[in-house]
Design an enzyme around this catalytic site. Structure first.
Site, PDB file in Angstrom:
ATOM      1  CD  GLU A   1      -3.432   1.380   2.412  1.00 36.66           C
ATOM      2  OE1 GLU A   1      -3.269   0.123   2.452  1.00 36.66           O
ATOM      3  OE2 GLU A   1      -3.575   2.219   2.400  1.00 36.66           O
TER       4      GLU A   1
ATOM      5  CE  LYS B   1      -6.529  -2.151   5.410  1.00 37.65           C
ATOM      6  NZ  LYS B   1      -5.347  -0.568   4.101  1.00 37.65           N
TER       7      LYS B   1
ATOM      8  CG  ASP C   1       0.624 -16.210  12.355  1.00 35.90           C
ATOM      9  OD1 ASP C   1       0.065 -15.997  11.791  1.00 35.90           O
ATOM     10  OD2 ASP C   1       0.270 -17.578  12.713  1.00 35.90           O
TER      11      ASP C   1
ATOM     12  CG  HIS D   1      -3.836   6.679  -0.236  1.00 40.03           C
ATOM     13  ND1 HIS D   1      -4.591   5.775  -1.355  1.00 40.03           N
ATOM     14  CD2 HIS D   1      -3.913   6.360   0.429  1.00 40.03           C
ATOM     15  CE1 HIS D   1      -4.324   4.887  -0.573  1.00 40.03           C
ATOM     16  NE2 HIS D   1      -3.570   4.965  -0.016  1.00 40.03           N
TER      17      HIS D   1
HETATM   18  C1  MEV Z   1      -6.387   2.937   4.764  1.00 37.33           C
HETATM   19  O1  MEV Z   1      -5.463   2.148   4.277  1.00 37.33           O
HETATM   20  C2  MEV Z   1      -6.631   3.810   6.082  1.00 37.33           C
HETATM   21  C3  MEV Z   1      -7.382   4.580   6.409  1.00 37.33           C
HETATM   22  O2  MEV Z   1      -8.694   4.023   6.024  1.00 37.33           O
HETATM   23  C4  MEV Z   1      -7.273   4.537   8.359  1.00 37.33           C
HETATM   24  C5  MEV Z   1      -8.444   5.399   8.852  1.00 37.33           C
HETATM   25  O3  MEV Z   1      -9.534   5.171   8.354  1.00 37.33           O
HETATM   26  O4  MEV Z   1      -7.888   5.475  10.319  1.00 37.33           O
HETATM   27  C6  MEV Z   1      -6.899   5.998   6.157  1.00 37.33           C
END
Ligand code: MEV
Length: 423
Positions: free
Chosen positions: A83, A261, A277, A375
């Site tokens: 990413e 995430k 792992d 991004h």
């Molecule tokens: C993208 O990989 C991760 C985000 O969505 C995390 C978040 O929203 O806090 C930018």
């Protein structure tokens, strides 16, 4: 003719012959086969011993996040991720935290839980008592399995049992608590759980089915916290934005999943690079997030009395420095050298700090300019490459697409054509 995926003796074939079979099955071109054969720094013989039916390797970009200072020590953080933005965001956030005095961390002892499932018990309370009464003997038996772990001060330390109600009746669930020292511990814990199960069956007059480690490693937690001065993070409005984002994630599982995430983007990239792992870490983080009530965030950000930003994260951290791919994967060994952690506990704390940094990077961007500008510029390069741009063309195509706010493969192809015509 329909093709069958049943391949008798596939696992016995040398990797090259497996690949030849896949080439015919999937209609791979010679170029595609060559790419799979080019295993680079992970020799195919090593890969073939790590997993079954190996035919090649899957390379992932690896980069270094900079600026990390944790408990006064500087770290360079290797991260393997597909990413864009992740490494830049972690480095940027680590710089902000550094300006506020760096990360601070703590952790519990590296204790993992082995579960033993006893079914068909006639009297739950009696079965539980019988297991608990035999604790000393069961722990001795468990520890007989791993003298090396014992010699390092680890091993089975305690045992507990609880009765649960299920759709298939009452079960007695025995928990074996094992201090895994510098190992992730799955092998040691599973071996011990299997070894004591016959005795548990005998004691309870029940039947044991599952004997396996739990990834909800609540006894092996790592914590990191930090303070970021308001002027470093972009002013009090940004501090407020991050605190609001944190409150949102704490209250709403839909947001908490994405919030977590974001933290895991950093943690998993490091775990992956070290050959640990990463599924265990991911499972542990999410299960922990739902452990005390509805699914929530694993990190928290608030504004302190001075108007500065304070953040913390806590989650299970079942990682090791020994065992598994950590020692067999040649790149993982180098990664560990760069990371320069002296114990699994220190490693877990570094991971917690990385997660907190990654989370901060995402929340700062989200509550400020949004993540798309940063991004998309990185994403645009990927799109340019997908569309066939090469060398210097990649940046030219990416820049044009960003300027036009059209980051799409079809547009990239048009720009490549224009550039090629001009040459
Ligand atoms: C993208 O990989 C991760 C985000 O969505 C995390 C978040 O929203 O806090 C930018």
């Amino acid at each position: 003719m329909t093709k069958s995926s049943v391949v008798s003796g596939f696992y016995k074939l040398p990797p090259k012959e497996r690949l030849a079979f896949i080439r015919d099955f999937a209609g791979l071109t010679e170029d595609e086969v060559r790419l799979l054969e080019n295993t680079g720094s992970l020799p195919l013989e090593v890969a073939d011993h790590m997993i079954e039916n190996a035919i090649g390797v899957f390379p992932e970009p690896m980069g270094i996040a900079v600026n990390f200072q944790i408990n006064g020590k500087d770290y360079l953080i290797p991260m393997a991720t597909e990413e864009p933005s992740v490494i830049a965001a972690a480095s940027y956030a680590a710089k902000m935290v550094r300006d506020g005095g760096g990360f601070h961390t703590s952790s519990t002892a590296p204790v993992m839980i082995g579960q033993i499932q006893v079914v068909k018990i006639k009297n739950g309370d009696l079965a539980k008592k019988q297991v608990l009464d035999a604790k000393a003997e069961l722990l001795r038996k468990a520890n007989d399995q791993d003298p090396v772990l014992n010699s390092f001060g680890g091993g089975a330390k305690d045992l507990d049992a609880r009765i649960i109600e299920t759709t298939m009746g009452q079960m007695l669930i025995v928990h074996l608590f094992v201090d895994c020292r510098d190992a992730m511990g799955a092998n040691a814990v599973n071996t011990m759980a299997e070894a004591i199960s016959p005795k548990i069956e005998q004691l309870t007059d029940g039947h044991v089915y599952l004997r396996i480690i739990s990834n909800l490693a609540i006894k092996r937690l790592a914590k990191a916290w930090c303070t970021v001065p308001k002027e470093v993070v972009g002013g009090e409005k940004v501090v407020d934005g991050i605190a609001y984002a944190s409150a949102f994630a704490a209250a709403d599982p839909y947001r908490a999943a994405t919030h977590n995430k974001g933290a895991l983007n950093g943690i998993i990239a490091v775990v992956l690079a070290t050959g640990n792992d990463h599924r265990a870490i991911e499972a542990g983080a999410h299960a922990y997030a739902a452990f005390k009530g509805p699914y929530t965030s694993i990190s928290k950000w608030t504004k302190n009395a001075n108007g500065d930003l304070e953040g913390s994260i806590e989650m299970p951290m079942a990682v090791g420095l020994v065992g598994g791919a950590v020692r067999t994967h040649p790149i993982a060994r180098i990664v560990m050298k760069i990371l320069n952690v002296k114990s699994a506990t220190e490693f877990g704390e570094v991971l917690a700090a990385v997660g907190l940094a990654q989370n901060l990077g995402a929340l700062r961007a989200l509550s400020n300019e949004g993540i798309q500008s940063g991004h998309m510029s990185l994403h645009a390069r990927n799109i340019a490459i997908t569309a066939g741009a090469k060398g210097a063309q990649i940046d030219l195509v990416a820049e044009r697409m960003i300027k036009e706010s059209k980051v799409r493969v079809d547009r990239a192809k048009e720009i490549i054509e224009e550039l090629t015509d001009k040459q």
